[in-house]
Design an enzyme around this catalytic site. Sequence first.
Site, PDB file in Angstrom:
ATOM      1  CG  LEU A  84      -2.116  -0.944   1.205  1.00 59.64           C
ATOM      2  CD1 LEU A  84      -2.887  -0.839   2.516  1.00 59.64           C
ATOM      3  CD2 LEU A  84      -3.044  -0.640   0.032  1.00 59.64           C
ATOM      4  N   GLY A 129       1.502  -5.683   0.769  1.00 56.57           N
ATOM      5  CA  GLY A 129       0.557  -5.897  -0.313  1.00 56.57           C
ATOM      6  C   GLY A 129       1.132  -6.695  -1.466  1.00 56.57           C
ATOM      7  CG  ASN A 151       6.365  -5.247   6.031  1.00 61.58           C
ATOM      8  OD1 ASN A 151       5.386  -5.337   5.303  1.00 61.58           O
ATOM      9  ND2 ASN A 151       7.307  -4.341   5.852  1.00 61.58           N
ATOM     10  CD  GLU A 152       0.633  -6.161   6.129  1.00 62.60           C
ATOM     11  OE1 GLU A 152       0.217  -6.204   4.969  1.00 62.60           O
ATOM     12  OE2 GLU A 152       1.408  -7.024   6.589  1.00 62.60           O
TER      13      GLU A 152
END
Length: 278
Positions: A84, A129, A151-152
């Site tokens: 993103l 993403g 890895n959010e």
Amino acid sequence: MMHLNLLRLGACRVPSRLMSTKSTSVEINDKTGVAILSMCRPPVNSQNVQFLRDLKSSIYEIENNKSRGLILTSANSNVFSAGLDILEMYNADKEQLGTLWTELQNVWIALYGSGLPTAAAINGHAPAGGCLLATACEYRAMLPNCVIGLNETQLGIIAPKWLMSGYQNILPQRLAERALTQGRLFTTEEALKAGLIDEIVNSKEEALEKCLNFIGTFAKVNPLARSLTKLQFRAANIKEFEKIRQKDVEDFVSLASRPEVQKVMGDYLENLKKKSKK
């Protein structure tokens, strides 16, 4: 073997039909019927609203053209997709955040729920993403010296439940849980060992060939039976996704708009600016 040889020959020599949007291009080989969908939003295929809409449109167009399969790859030589676009998340209002997340959902369900054989030729890094797109496919070939993973948590946000479920379909649950909570990025070699990818290749061309060969393994299988079987395996996750879809958007907007999360994003962007000046 003759069919696979024809696929290889077709990939190199047979004229192809081309379609494109602002940030994607699609090459459909008239001989093989396989479509190569390339992401081409420089510099790193970051996923903003327009990019996601283009990607969704291209996936549906490939299906409507009755292609025999879909290979997803990148026009960038170093990055498959960086995930993103932080610029569209930082200091964004709630409506903008909701639109961005909705479009991400739309792309995921279009790819994950596609009845076509799907494969990812991962010719660069695939964090967040980018990993979402790759793991929505059925087969993954990846170049060495790259990373892939969700890895959010490092940015203060979380992978949605529907993506976690898809991750667990590929990785053992204990490994998936640890990787998601740590925000872990796997190297190519680690990803192969864990089962996150299927093969390591030495070039984009080889990745495309491996993906083409994978799709070729279904040459003698009834397409409708293959599609229905695939979707039965994915039906529970798709059903759960549809049930919580709106709440998932609301949860993301609530989390991403929190001041402490916005600060993490701001710090991240500032670090990128400093690196670019060096």
